[in-house]
Design an enzyme around this catalytic site. Structure first.
Site, PDB file in Angstrom:
ATOM      1  CD  GLU A 159      -3.372  -5.999   3.712  1.00 27.17           C
ATOM      2  OE1 GLU A 159      -4.206  -5.186   4.395  1.00 27.17           O
ATOM      3  OE2 GLU A 159      -2.349  -5.809   4.100  1.00 27.17           O
ATOM      4  CD  GLU A 201      -3.096  -1.161   2.128  1.00 25.89           C
ATOM      5  OE1 GLU A 201      -3.016  -0.253   3.161  1.00 25.89           O
ATOM      6  OE2 GLU A 201      -4.035  -1.739   1.918  1.00 25.89           O
TER       7      GLU A 201
HETATM    8  C1  FCB Z   1      -4.454  -2.003   5.422  1.00 25.43           C
HETATM    9  C2  FCB Z   1      -3.171  -2.476   5.819  1.00 25.43           C
HETATM   10  C3  FCB Z   1      -3.055  -3.552   7.095  1.00 25.43           C
HETATM   11  C4  FCB Z   1      -4.259  -3.556   8.020  1.00 25.43           C
HETATM   12  C5  FCB Z   1      -5.589  -3.274   7.354  1.00 25.43           C
HETATM   13  C6  FCB Z   1      -6.653  -3.398   8.039  1.00 25.43           C
HETATM   14  O1  FCB Z   1      -4.443  -0.767   4.912  1.00 25.43           O
HETATM   15  O2  FCB Z   1      -2.195  -2.866   4.742  1.00 25.43           O
HETATM   16  O3  FCB Z   1      -1.670  -3.356   7.699  1.00 25.43           O
HETATM   17  O4  FCB Z   1      -3.715  -2.571   8.858  1.00 25.43           O
HETATM   18  O5  FCB Z   1      -5.463  -2.071   6.569  1.00 25.43           O
END
Ligand code: FCB
Length: 453
Positions: free
Chosen positions: A356, A163
């Protein structure tokens, strides 16, 4: 078969959020260690000093993953643990931690997927200008080489950066994340350019030095727009919104992905950002644009968009009143896992990996000693249902990593928000798998067939 037979089911974590023991053995400080000391920066005034104590409990955690039937684990490496100053000397004991962790995972039948950078920039490099310094790309390449040389005989799946929108945007523009700076937009974009260069150089290192063939990608934020209806006009409007940027912000898909996949900053943004745009040096865009094996995206939600009846332009539709929300107040929008993969696959033509997805709640251990999280089960069922629809519609999707294996340090929210399949008691470090962990075990075992549709 709902999901392809070789579909990669997994969970994800990140070093600073779970490991603790930041300066154990000879490791150095990261910008997050610095940021957590700033009064008011973290909502519960906590830090990552202990976190889930995973540094000391990695064996137990690997065994737990095995018990929960988790075949793939996305973890990240702490750069300052490996190189206390960020450059130069390697702390062999810090590096050995990851060596042992990888062995332990493999012994438990779990494939490691390694992210080289999940935000814990060495503090010493921050003092040298951090990502604002063009040398950061080479610092990162050198660090990557140390890690790749050590682990690539066993690790075959790599992600460079997690990110960039967050560590550049939240970290350097809005000061919500470490290092907590508020730079002007030109500097923010320059830092972003260097981060993309770092990505490209790290990919080159992985390709050149891997002991065995490996798959390489990265894990940026994927922020899709969702059409309000299935009309062609709304779908086109949502696609257009997904691939445009709402003003002078790094909350963009194309600003990061076009350079990485096409070797070019997107025309629309170049025009809008004007003289704030970085001026690439000769060869920069070629370095940034390295062939990748998949399109990684962290997707949590999406914005509904329609085609404006009069102008035909994309127009954001407010979330309906009372929409389900997570503790972050993020809206629950399962269609994000249909339209995101679909739009990204159409534009970039690479297999998608959801690096994620998950939700934060405030779970606790119930009187019966268990952790009941029906909302997480419902949330994940809905999102995975959308992902499955995308697969049915021909989108190539290779894997899905649930965030997160266990509750952990959730950045500026500290330990208040819980994203884990496994509950962590931070007083005792006791792990309690939540109902969702057992549910996910069945999902994995049945390759998705057990999801309630
Ligand atoms: C993302 C992050 C991860 C976590 C989630 C909830 O932005 O990559 O580390 O904090 O959110």
């Amino acid at each position: 078969m709902p999901f392809p037979t070789n579909f990669q089911w997994g969970v994800a974590t990140a070093s600073y959020q779970i490991e603790g023991a930041p300066y154990m053995v000879g490791g150095g400080r990261s910008v997050w260690d610095m940021f957590c000391e700033r009064p008011g920066a973290i909502n519960d005034a906590s830090n990552g000093d202990v976190a889930c104590d995973h540094f000391n409990r990695y064996k137990e955690d690997s065994a737990l993953m095995k018990e929960l039937g988790i075949p793939n684990y996305r973890l990240s490496i702490s750069w300052p643990r490996v190189m206390p100053e960020g450059v130069g000397a390697v702390d062999q004991k810090g590096l050995a931690f990851y060596d042992k962790l990888v062995d332990e995972l493999l012994e438990n039948g779990i494939q490691p997927h390694v992210t080289l950078f999940h935000w814990d920039l060495p503090y010493e490099l921050y003092l040298k200008g951090g990502w604002l310094n063009r040398d950061s790309a080479d610092w990162f390449a050198d660090y990557s080489q140390i890690v790749v040389d050590k682990l690539s005989d066993r690790v075959a799946s790599w992600m460079t950066l997690n990110e960039p929108q967050c560590f550049i945007g939240l970290g350097m523009q809005s000061a919500l994340h470490a290092p907590g700076d508020r730079l002007n937009f030109k500097e923010v974009l320059l830092a972003g350019h260097h981060a993309m260069l770092a990505h490209g150089k790290a990919v080159q290192v992985i390709r050149a030095r891997s002991a065995k063939p490996s798959r390489v990608g990265w894990a940026p934020v994927g922020a899709p727009s969702i059409p309000e209806s299935n009309s062609q006009a709304d779908i086109d409007a949502a696609r257009e919104a997904t691939f445009s940027t709402p003003g002078k912000t790094v909350w963009s898909n194309t600003w990061w992905h076009d350079p990485v996949f096409f070797g070019k900053y997107p025309d629309l943004e170049v025009e809008m950002f004007g003289s704030d745009c970085p001026v690439p040096k000769a060869g920069d865009m070629e370095t940034i644009c390295q062939p990748l094996d998949f399109y990684g995206a962290n997707i949590y939600n999406g914005q509904t968009v329609r085609s404006n009846a009069a102008s035909g332009e994309p127009e954001s539709v407010p979330h309906h009143l009372g929409i389900g929300r997570t503790v972050y107040h993020w809206p629950v929008t399962p269609d994000a896992l249909y339209w995101g993969p679909k739009f990204f696959y159409e534009r970039y033509g690479k297999p998608i990996v959801i690096t994620e997805n998950g939700l934060g709640l405030s779970d606790w251990v119930a009187l019966d000693g268990k952790v009941h999280d029906p909302q997480r089960i419902d949330f994940l069922s809905r999102y995975l249902g959308s992902l499955e629809r995308a697969i049915d519609d021909g989108v190539e999707i290779d894997g899905y990593f649930q965030w997160s294996l266990m509750d952990n340090f959730e950045w500026y929210e500290g330990y208040r928000f819980r994203f884990g399949l496994v509950h962590v008691n931070y007083q005792t470090q006791e792990r309690t798998p939540k109902d969702s962990a057992y549910w996910y075990r069945d999902v994995i075992k049945s390759n998705g067939a057990s999801i309630n549709r």
